[in-house]
Design an enzyme around this catalytic site. Structure first.
Site: not given
Length: 167
Positions: A25, A37, A115
């Site tokens: 991530h 994010h 992301c």
């Protein structure tokens, strides 16, 4: 959860690479211990999210949270992954633009808009995901290997068979 410890404190605009086990991530550091994010509904700290679920969603929320909340118990590092390829934009511009997006819902696609694409667009002005590229390259390599193995098997085992025309 205790605050995240780090050997080197991130600078504004740095990309944060969080190892969730089966995937990574990504977030961008915006200062004061916070990151921004792109979080699909299944994204959770501590490896609790099911990365398979991210394939099923088409929307994600831009969030600003404390770094230690996003990281949870996972390993993380500063990883300005494309600095060797592109000139990073100034940190204060990255942070300003990232914070302006907080609260927005964005289209989400694991392959074209995840992301990592989100943070590299902010840092470099180019949306790229090396994580996706590696998976696709490995997938293509595996597919080529399967086709090659099938062709070889056909040559070895099928090439010596003669059709019986005496029916």
């Amino acid at each position: 959860m205790a605050p995240v410890r780090y050997d080197k404190k991130p600078e504004v605009g740095d990309l944060i690479d969080i190892n969730r086990g089966s995937y990574h991530h990504w977030a961008v550091y915006v200062g004061d211990g916070c990151v921004v994010h792109l979080a699909p509904p299944c994204e959770a700290p501590g490896g609790q999210s099911a990365s398979v679920m991210s394939v099923l969603t088409d929307r994600a929320l831009v969030k600003k949270e404390e770094l230690w909340v996003v990281v949870g118990n996972d390993k993380w590092k500063i990883n300005n992954i494309l600095d060797d390829k592109y000139e990073p934009r100034p940190g204060h511009i990255i942070a300003k633009e990232a914070c302006a997006l907080v609260g927005q819902e964005w289209p989400y696609c694991v392959i074209r808009g995840n992301c990592e694409h989100f943070v590299t667009e902010l840092r470099y002005g180019k949306a790229e995901s090396r994580q996706v590229r590696q998976v696709l390259t490995a997938g293509v390599g595996a597919a080529v290997a399967v086709v090659a193995a099938a062709a070889l098997a056909g040559l070895l085992f099928g090439g010596s068979r003669k059709e019986n025309k005496n029916t």
